[in-house]
Design an enzyme around this catalytic site. Structure first.
Site, PDB file in Angstrom:
ATOM      1  CB  THR A   1      -0.995  -0.027   1.167  1.00  0.00           C
ATOM      2  OG1 THR A   1      -1.794  -1.134   1.295  1.00  0.00           O
ATOM      3  CG2 THR A   1      -1.734   1.230   1.339  1.00  0.00           C
TER       4      THR A   1
ATOM      5  CG  HIS B   1      -4.408  13.166   5.797  1.00  0.00           C
ATOM      6  ND1 HIS B   1      -5.369  13.770   4.994  1.00  0.00           N
ATOM      7  CD2 HIS B   1      -4.106  11.747   5.272  1.00  0.00           C
ATOM      8  CE1 HIS B   1      -5.614  12.573   3.973  1.00  0.00           C
ATOM      9  NE2 HIS B   1      -4.664  11.609   4.396  1.00  0.00           N
TER      10      HIS B   1
ATOM     11  CB  VAL C   1       5.592 -14.757   6.899  1.00  0.00           C
ATOM     12  CG1 VAL C   1       5.478 -15.556   8.184  1.00  0.00           C
ATOM     13  CG2 VAL C   1       7.058 -13.590   7.175  1.00  0.00           C
TER      14      VAL C   1
ATOM     15  CB  ILE D   1      -1.756   0.769   9.022  1.00  0.00           C
ATOM     16  CG1 ILE D   1      -1.233  -0.041  10.385  1.00  0.00           C
ATOM     17  CG2 ILE D   1      -1.115   2.050   9.211  1.00  0.00           C
ATOM     18  CD1 ILE D   1      -1.523   0.312  11.822  1.00  0.00           C
TER      19      ILE D   1
ATOM     20  CB  CYS E   1       7.720   8.316 -22.764  1.00  0.00           C
ATOM     21  SG  CYS E   1       9.100   7.521 -22.156  1.00  0.00           S
TER      22      CYS E   1
HETATM   23  C1  LIG Z   1      -5.981   4.745  -1.867  1.00  0.00           C
HETATM   24  C2  LIG Z   1      -5.109   5.299  -0.694  1.00  0.00           C
HETATM   25  C3  LIG Z   1      -5.072   6.300  -0.286  1.00  0.00           C
HETATM   26  C4  LIG Z   1      -4.167   6.514   0.629  1.00  0.00           C
HETATM   27  N1  LIG Z   1      -3.802   7.861   1.082  1.00  0.00           N
HETATM   28  C5  LIG Z   1      -3.123   8.055   2.094  1.00  0.00           C
HETATM   29  C6  LIG Z   1      -2.682   9.521   2.475  1.00  0.00           C
HETATM   30  O1  LIG Z   1      -2.881  10.520   1.643  1.00  0.00           O
HETATM   31  N2  LIG Z   1      -2.121   9.742   3.622  1.00  0.00           N
HETATM   32  C7  LIG Z   1      -1.889   8.835   4.668  1.00  0.00           C
HETATM   33  O2  LIG Z   1      -1.549   9.198   5.531  1.00  0.00           O
HETATM   34  N3  LIG Z   1      -2.426   7.639   4.187  1.00  0.00           N
HETATM   35  C8  LIG Z   1      -2.809   7.196   2.909  1.00  0.00           C
HETATM   36  N4  LIG Z   1      -3.030   6.165   2.722  1.00  0.00           N
HETATM   37  C9  LIG Z   1      -2.753   4.879   3.643  1.00  0.00           C
HETATM   38  C10 LIG Z   1      -1.190   4.583   3.762  1.00  0.00           C
HETATM   39  O3  LIG Z   1      -0.957   4.474   2.305  1.00  0.00           O
HETATM   40  C11 LIG Z   1      -0.875   3.401   4.393  1.00  0.00           C
HETATM   41  O4  LIG Z   1      -1.467   3.399   5.834  1.00  0.00           O
HETATM   42  C12 LIG Z   1       0.317   2.840   4.737  1.00  0.00           C
HETATM   43  O5  LIG Z   1       1.062   2.917   3.392  1.00  0.00           O
HETATM   44  C13 LIG Z   1       0.490   1.227   5.165  1.00  0.00           C
HETATM   45  O6  LIG Z   1       1.651   0.884   5.530  1.00  0.00           O
HETATM   46  P1  LIG Z   1       1.964  -0.654   5.795  1.00  0.00           P
HETATM   47  O7  LIG Z   1       3.573  -0.553   5.944  1.00  0.00           O
HETATM   48  O8  LIG Z   1       1.058  -0.545   7.173  1.00  0.00           O
HETATM   49  O9  LIG Z   1       1.569  -1.361   4.702  1.00  0.00           O
HETATM   50  P2  LIG Z   1       2.183  -1.808   3.311  1.00  0.00           P
HETATM   51  O10 LIG Z   1       2.660  -0.777   2.495  1.00  0.00           O
HETATM   52  O11 LIG Z   1       1.317  -2.431   2.597  1.00  0.00           O
HETATM   53  O12 LIG Z   1       3.286  -2.786   3.825  1.00  0.00           O
HETATM   54  C14 LIG Z   1       3.058  -4.086   4.329  1.00  0.00           C
HETATM   55  C15 LIG Z   1       4.088  -5.236   3.503  1.00  0.00           C
HETATM   56  O13 LIG Z   1       4.075  -6.309   4.179  1.00  0.00           O
HETATM   57  C16 LIG Z   1       4.258  -7.341   3.209  1.00  0.00           C
HETATM   58  N5  LIG Z   1       3.672  -8.638   3.499  1.00  0.00           N
HETATM   59  C17 LIG Z   1       2.211  -8.920   3.498  1.00  0.00           C
HETATM   60  N6  LIG Z   1       2.108 -10.423   3.783  1.00  0.00           N
HETATM   61  C18 LIG Z   1       3.306 -10.783   4.165  1.00  0.00           C
HETATM   62  C19 LIG Z   1       3.953 -11.989   4.291  1.00  0.00           C
HETATM   63  N7  LIG Z   1       3.266 -13.270   4.440  1.00  0.00           N
HETATM   64  N8  LIG Z   1       5.373 -12.104   4.301  1.00  0.00           N
HETATM   65  C20 LIG Z   1       6.164 -11.289   4.397  1.00  0.00           C
HETATM   66  N9  LIG Z   1       5.790  -9.954   3.890  1.00  0.00           N
HETATM   67  C21 LIG Z   1       4.448  -9.737   3.873  1.00  0.00           C
HETATM   68  C22 LIG Z   1       3.674  -6.613   1.958  1.00  0.00           C
HETATM   69  O14 LIG Z   1       4.167  -7.131   0.648  1.00  0.00           O
HETATM   70  C23 LIG Z   1       4.084  -5.125   2.210  1.00  0.00           C
HETATM   71  O15 LIG Z   1       5.215  -4.912   1.534  1.00  0.00           O
HETATM   72  C24 LIG Z   1      -3.856   5.641   1.765  1.00  0.00           C
HETATM   73  C25 LIG Z   1      -4.197   4.356   1.174  1.00  0.00           C
HETATM   74  C26 LIG Z   1      -4.735   3.723  -0.115  1.00  0.00           C
HETATM   75  C27 LIG Z   1      -4.965   2.536  -0.156  1.00  0.00           C
END
Ligand SMILES: Cc1cc2nc3c(=O)[nH]c(=O)nc-3n(C[C@H](O)[C@H](O)[C@H](O)COP(=O)(O)OP(=O)(O)OC[C@H]3O[C@@H](n4cnc5c(N)ncnc54)[C@H](O)[C@@H]3O)c2cc1C
Length: 493
Positions: free
Chosen positions: A41, A50, A173, A336, A438
């Site tokens: 994500t 924000h 995992v 998250i 491009c």
């Molecule tokens: C459309 C959209 C708009 C958004 N806009 C905003 C914004 O403007 N501002 C803001 O603050 N937030 C925003 N967010 C939210 C923000 O992007 C997320 O909260 C944040 O990126 C979450 O990070 P994360 O590390 O929890 O998840 P992720 O980036 O998804 O990381 C999780 C990781 O775990 C890995 N993983 C999963 N399963 C396994 C496994 N079994 N074994 C090993 N690895 C695994 C995945 O491959 C991934 O790399 C938005 C989200 C979306 C979808």
């Protein structure tokens, strides 16, 4: 492999936590299923820091958003990540919506957001001249900002690696066993024994939890689609422009990016599928209708790409950051969704406090270095600096990406770094080669050659982004020596 802490997931949350834990004398590993960090994500979102008025007062979202917003400035300075505090508007089209603005302002004040103010039409037009005449008022939040989201996670990963954190890519995992106060994790070809597990697996955090603990939450994927516009549309808006929030979310927004493009989006669609990150005609029609409502004569012919990201939502609506009762040392940092990027530093610090409460104090790592040097875009150097660099390494004199003016030297730099690029899109996210008009049409093959050469792999093994996203499968024409058959065929004729 034996470690103290295993962080599952290399998004912005996992990389932040691992980097902060590197401040202590701990053996830390980040385990990631994809072939790059920031490939979930974190790579596809609105890129907004924000201000913090959206979330319900008292919720984890509200607390960590306001605090995270404050912490981003220093973090981005240390890691040389693009961040601009440009401010945001929530616009209203009628009296009913002005009432919503007042409620948001009140909630923001209660959450501790500084500087919120409702502007009238004239004040607003002066600051944002391209807004539609139908907009009657707006809530102005001066502390909102824009950031490079994957740049932040990449910088955190590089800095974590520089401080001794090990990053295992291509390591999904698949099982976690709990025995005698330790956890055994199977991930790809690795078996990892650890005292503490921090589950930052984004969309899959529920599945990771369920490998060890009772299933007590569910992650529901919710898709957001976007259009990205060319840099020539870059000054169309000066600030982040939201419409009034609805039950579905914060609504469609229009904003400039830190690299000078314009972004519109996102949609909010429950997909029921954690891999459904395609874009759709219905999504684009929706975006267009909404964006045209707020901004006059949008230059649609300037869209250079479209993409989507998946929010990791949970039915209760708040972040889940806690040690699991029945599993000491297993901490979920789950659900998250937005504003997780804004809140990331505060979410990470909160999780680390929980870990310290459970594990006791950790010894300080006196050699921890919080600084990370970004690669400096060649185009931003002075003529003297450019010449100096070319004298040292002539590859800086060879432009590979014509749209973004990225040189071979810069591409090699991002491949050679710790947590460096292994794929075409990993180069794109770090050096911006292929990010321009491009979209890699011209430079893609050249970048592939450089990746193959620097990683000493065959060019057919270079992938675009995800595992198995091969670009070349074989030659389109094969030249072989068939002189004898040719001679025989000619004779027969
Ligand atoms: C459309 C959209 C708009 C958004 N806009 C905003 C914004 O403007 N501002 C803001 O603050 N937030 C925003 N967010 C939210 C923000 O992007 C997320 O909260 C944040 O990126 C979450 O990070 P994360 O590390 O929890 O998840 P992720 O980036 O998804 O990381 C999780 C990781 O775990 C890995 N993983 C999963 N399963 C396994 C496994 N079994 N074994 C090993 N690895 C695994 C995945 O491959 C991934 O790399 C938005 C989200 C979306 C979808």
């Amino acid at each position: 492999m034996k470690v103290d802490v295993a962080v599952i997931g290399a998004g912005v949350i996992g990389t932040y936590i691992a980097r902060e834990l590197a401040r202590y004398n701990l053996n830390i590993v980040i385990i990631e299923k994809e072939n790059d960090v920031a490939n979930g994500t974190t790579k596809a979102n609105s890129a907004i820091i924000h201000a913090g008025y959206d979330a319900k007062t008292g919720s984890l979202k509200a607390k960590t958003n306001v605090l995270g917003n404050r912490l981003q400035e220093e973090l981005c300075r240390e890691l040389e990540v693009p961040f601009e505090r440009i401010g945001s508007f929530v616009v209203a089209f009628n009296d009913e919506e002005v009432e919503i603005l007042k409620k948001l302002e009140e909630q923001g004040n209660n959450n501790g957001v500084p500087g919120l103010k409702i502007l009238n039409q004239a004040e607003l037009r002066e600051m944002e001249p391209n807004l539609s005449e139908e907009v009657v008022a707006a809530l102005y939040a001066p502390t909102a900002g824009i950031i490079g989201p994957f740049e932040l996670a990449i910088a955190l990963a590089e800095n974590a690696a520089d401080n001794g954190v090990e990053i295992l890519l291509n390591s999904k995992v698949t099982s976690i066993d709990k025995s005698n106060n330790k956890y055994i994790i199977k991930a790809g070809s690795h078996k990892i024994e650890t005292k503490y597990v921090i589950n930052c697996a984004g969309l899959y955090a529920d599945e990771i939890n369920n490998m060890v603990n009772r299933p007590y939450f569910e992650i529901v994927p919710n898709r957001g689609q976007y259009h990205l516009f060319d840099k020539t549309a870059g000054d169309f808006v000066n600030k982040v422009v939201f419409q009034c929030p609805t039950k579905a979310g914060k609504g469609v927004l229009v904003l400039p990016t830190v690299h000078g493009n314009v972004l519109i989006g996102p949609t909010a669609e429950n997909t029921g599928n954690k891999e459904a990150n395609e874009t759709t005609t219905e999504g684009f029609t929706f975006l267009r209708e909404k964006a045209e409502k707020v901004v006059k004569s949008f230059p649609y012919y300037k869209v250079i790409t479209s993409f989507s990201g998946l929010r990791a939502k949970t039915p209760t609506g708040d972040f889940i950051i806690e040690e699991v009762q029945e599993s000491r040392g297993f901490i979920n940092v789950a659900a998250i969704d937005s504003p997780g990027l804004s809140a990331a530093p505060a979410i990470g610090n909160y999780a680390i406090d929980i870990l310290k409460t459970s594990a006791g104090a950790f010894e300080e790592n006196k050699s921890f270095n919080p600084k990370r040097k970004a690669f400096k875009p060649f185009t931003e150097l002075s003529m003297e600096e450019k010449q100096q660099l070319i004298d040292q390494d002539p590859r800086y004199g060879r432009v590979i990406c014509r749209c973004e003016q990225i040189t071979e030297g810069e591409i090699v730099d991002v491949i050679k770094r710790k947590a460096g690029a292994l794929t075409l899109d990993a180069v794109k996210r770090r050096a911006r080669a292929g990010m321009g008009r491009c979209q890699g049409g011209f430079c893609g093959p050249r970048v592939m050659e450089i990746i193959a050469r620097e990683l000493n792999i065959d060019i057919t093994d270079v992938v675009k982004d995800g595992i198995d996203s091969y670009i070349l499968t074989g030659a389109t024409k094969t030249i072989y020596d068939d002189t004898e058959n040719l001679a025989a065929a000619t004779k027969e004729d």
